[in-house]
Design an enzyme around this catalytic site. Structure first.
Site, PDB file in Angstrom:
ATOM      1  N   GLU A 171      33.229  53.508  33.639  1.00  0.00           N
ATOM      2  CA  GLU A 171      33.486  52.072  33.447  1.00  0.00           C
ATOM      3  C   GLU A 171      32.308  51.353  32.787  1.00  0.00           C
ATOM      4  O   GLU A 171      32.492  50.505  31.923  1.00  0.00           O
ATOM      5  CB  GLU A 171      33.835  51.412  34.776  1.00  0.00           C
ATOM      6  CG  GLU A 171      35.224  51.767  35.289  1.00  0.00           C
ATOM      7  CD  GLU A 171      36.347  51.076  34.498  1.00  0.00           C
ATOM      8  OE1 GLU A 171      36.054  50.209  33.664  1.00  0.00           O
ATOM      9  OE2 GLU A 171      37.503  51.443  34.719  1.00  0.00           O
ATOM     10  N   GLU A 203      32.345  52.302  29.188  1.00  0.00           N
ATOM     11  CA  GLU A 203      33.430  51.661  28.443  1.00  0.00           C
ATOM     12  C   GLU A 203      33.142  50.190  28.153  1.00  0.00           C
ATOM     13  O   GLU A 203      33.414  49.692  27.066  1.00  0.00           O
ATOM     14  CB  GLU A 203      34.745  51.760  29.233  1.00  0.00           C
ATOM     15  CG  GLU A 203      35.381  53.126  29.176  1.00  0.00           C
ATOM     16  CD  GLU A 203      36.634  53.239  30.053  1.00  0.00           C
ATOM     17  OE1 GLU A 203      37.125  54.367  30.202  1.00  0.00           O
ATOM     18  OE2 GLU A 203      37.098  52.214  30.580  1.00  0.00           O
ATOM     19  N   GLU A 204      32.604  49.505  29.144  1.00  0.00           N
ATOM     20  CA  GLU A 204      32.422  48.061  28.971  1.00  0.00           C
ATOM     21  C   GLU A 204      31.193  47.704  28.154  1.00  0.00           C
ATOM     22  O   GLU A 204      31.176  46.676  27.486  1.00  0.00           O
ATOM     23  CB  GLU A 204      32.328  47.380  30.348  1.00  0.00           C
ATOM     24  CG  GLU A 204      33.627  47.448  31.134  1.00  0.00           C
ATOM     25  CD  GLU A 204      33.623  46.548  32.357  1.00  0.00           C
ATOM     26  OE1 GLU A 204      32.577  45.944  32.664  1.00  0.00           O
ATOM     27  OE2 GLU A 204      34.667  46.468  33.021  1.00  0.00           O
TER      28      GLU A 204
END
Lengths: 352, 352
Positions: free
Chosen positions: A235, A238-239
């Site tokens: 995560e 991805e961010e």
């Protein structure tokens, strides 16, 4: 409570479910990796040796059945030979036994709903005679035409995934003891601090935080089948494009009715940054930056409630090396290739 | 990943979802407590003030609609009055907006499948014109006759509970960003030791441990909506009639494919006994007793794998007060009556 306890069993010593060996298992039966065809002559295609040993094929799709009479004790072959005119042919759904006295049917071939209703009724009657308890029918979405018929026969929805619906039925009198559906979603949040005491924060461009100016730690949802220590690395990447190493779980929180009626558990994780160049995700992240920790902590929304204070305090204590969280330790066994992570206070256990 | 990130949003500052205020939220939209009828004239019955404020009723079931033409800018009343012959009546499913550009339909009235298919098609066309994204249809089991029609229109199964099926559809091009279904089950195990250094253990009379002679710690499954620190007290009580007080989470383990395809998280909990008279549950417990801890630890199944060694070591360290687990701390807020537990290393945080 019977309903709940039924969900605790089903651990197999031979198949590598080692947690159960501790006597700690809260496991339930794994859906057998079995294809059972409803078409004539197809036998169960067992894909697991374990299932080969433990599952007994109940009945073929098409068997020759004769009503019990004075000759009931005769061998079937004799009966058929002597009373050919009395022999009825009836069809029954292929099924495999589960480990709890029930049966499992997986529909893999198309069928006419009326024919399905009829064969299902006959099958239930037969299973009842055999003293079976729970009946599971797994209906791939392409066989959606059979859902209504099953419900009319008394089945209810147990759970569904995009490509199938699982229906359940309970034959005996009284409350069923079938295990409940998955009940929780699991989330992760990342506390990532660099050597300048800056924390990695984002602003989201969708949802309730959109336009609020609130800077959040990166968060995400753990996928089914995904280790949480892997999910949080994914995560953050991805961010923000930042690479991180998972260090430990600092705290977690359980909450309810967060997703439809489901509960969730959210793990706050300490991450070590391995890269520093932010490249924000275009689709859902409005902004991402390294922000001085005190500035993050000073945000009104962080200051105005108990939870946020705890987290800020934990992060400060962690920074000062005065806090020990839960570290993931991979566990393996001679019985299985399955890798699981156990999380505990490693520092305390090892007297460090 | 878009699919996952979509699940992170939906926190409401006004409704007491305080964890989200930390910027840690992994929450997803709560299913609005809204009844939307598909029958003529029924408006949405909002049961939540928040929903009253945030949801905009899309369209009535039966509205008078006129194809856009030269008079498109005229007010609808004028159009109807001036061009009565051009006015078409078409039906649309009642829906409420969700917070992510999608709509939610809850079927509460029976409907003929063919009529449903037709109105659904018209509704999707309308939602497409309005730029809507995801479409949710909640079908109570009594309206199972509509499942096939919805699937034929392109809906897929999102999730199901015994009494309803949730169907989903994605209007725009490209991958959908609808949140995933619940992915985990949560289990608990209880380490309960009395002053004689005896631990509370049970033998189960169903499942894989049946007849093995293995003595296990009491275990159980956390219900949807149940705090794990409550669940373990309940399970110990149910299995053995022993009252206990929850002390802390000693360790937890995440594993995969434990229940159908779902993952699970199992929390090993330290409990303080408040009573000592064992009365075993008849239905699923074969035997229950207080057993010397060393005897429990000496069982071959406890000795033969890494996990069991860790747990025994943690229990020993805990006994010697050299181990700090995660303590549940209830958190409240001025915004909500919702009570959540946060679990963390309280001793370290408070320098004890």
């Amino acid at each position: 409570m019977m309903l709940r306890r039924a969900a605790l069993i089903g651990c197999t010593i031979t198949s590598g479910n080692l947690w159960s060996l501790l006597g700690f298992s809260a496991k339930v039966p794994t859906w057998p990796a079995v294809k059972v065809s409803s078409s004539t002559g197809n036998h169960a295609n067992f894909t697991s040796i374990e299932e080969k040993l433990s599952c007994r094929k109940l009945a073929g799709y098409s068997i020759r059945y004769r009503a019990m009479s004075a000759s009931a004790n005769a061998t079937p072959v004799n009966v058929i030979a002597e009373n050919e005119e009395q022999v009825q042919e009836f069809k029954q759904l292929n099924a495999v036994n589960d480990r709890y006295g029930g049966v499992i049917v997986e529909m893999s071939e198309p069928m006419d709903p009326a024919a399905f209703a009829s064969i299902l009724r006959a099958s239930i009657a037969q299973w009842r005679r055999q003293g079976k308890k729970g009946v599971w029918i797994k209906l791939p979405i392409q066989h959606v035409n059979l859902v209504e018929a099953a419900v009319k026969e008394g089945f209810w929805f147990h759970h569904a995934e995009p490509n199938y619906l699982m229906l359940a039925y309970w034959i005996p009198e009284g409350t069923h003891t079938l295990p409940a559906n998955a009940s929780h979603r699991v989330g992760v949040g990342a506390f990532v601090m660099n050597e300048k005491r800056e924390v990695l924060v984002v602003q989201e461009n969708t949802g309730r935080f959109r336009g609020t100016g609130v800077w959040k730690f990166p968060t995400g949802v753990v996928n089914e089948g995904e280790d949480l220590c892997t999910a949080v690395v994914r995560e953050v990447k991805e961010e923000t494009a930042i690479d991180t190493k998972f260090i430990e779980v600092l705290a977690f929180r359980q909450s309810h009715k967060s997703f439809f009626e489901k509960s969730d558990i959210f793990f706050m994780c300490l991450m070590e940054p391995l890269s520093f160049e932010i490249q924000k995700q275009e689709s859902e992240i409005e902004a991402a930056q390294w922000m001085p920790f005190e500035e993050y902590a000073a945000q009104p929304f962080v200051q105005t409630n108990e939870l946020s204070k705890y987290i800020v305090d934990i992060c400060k204590a962690k920074e000062a090396r005065k806090y020990s969280g839960f570290v993931p330790v991979p566990t393996s066994s001679p019985f299985s290739d399955e890798k699981n992570y156990m999380y505990f206070n490693y520092r305390d256990l090892n007297g460090q």
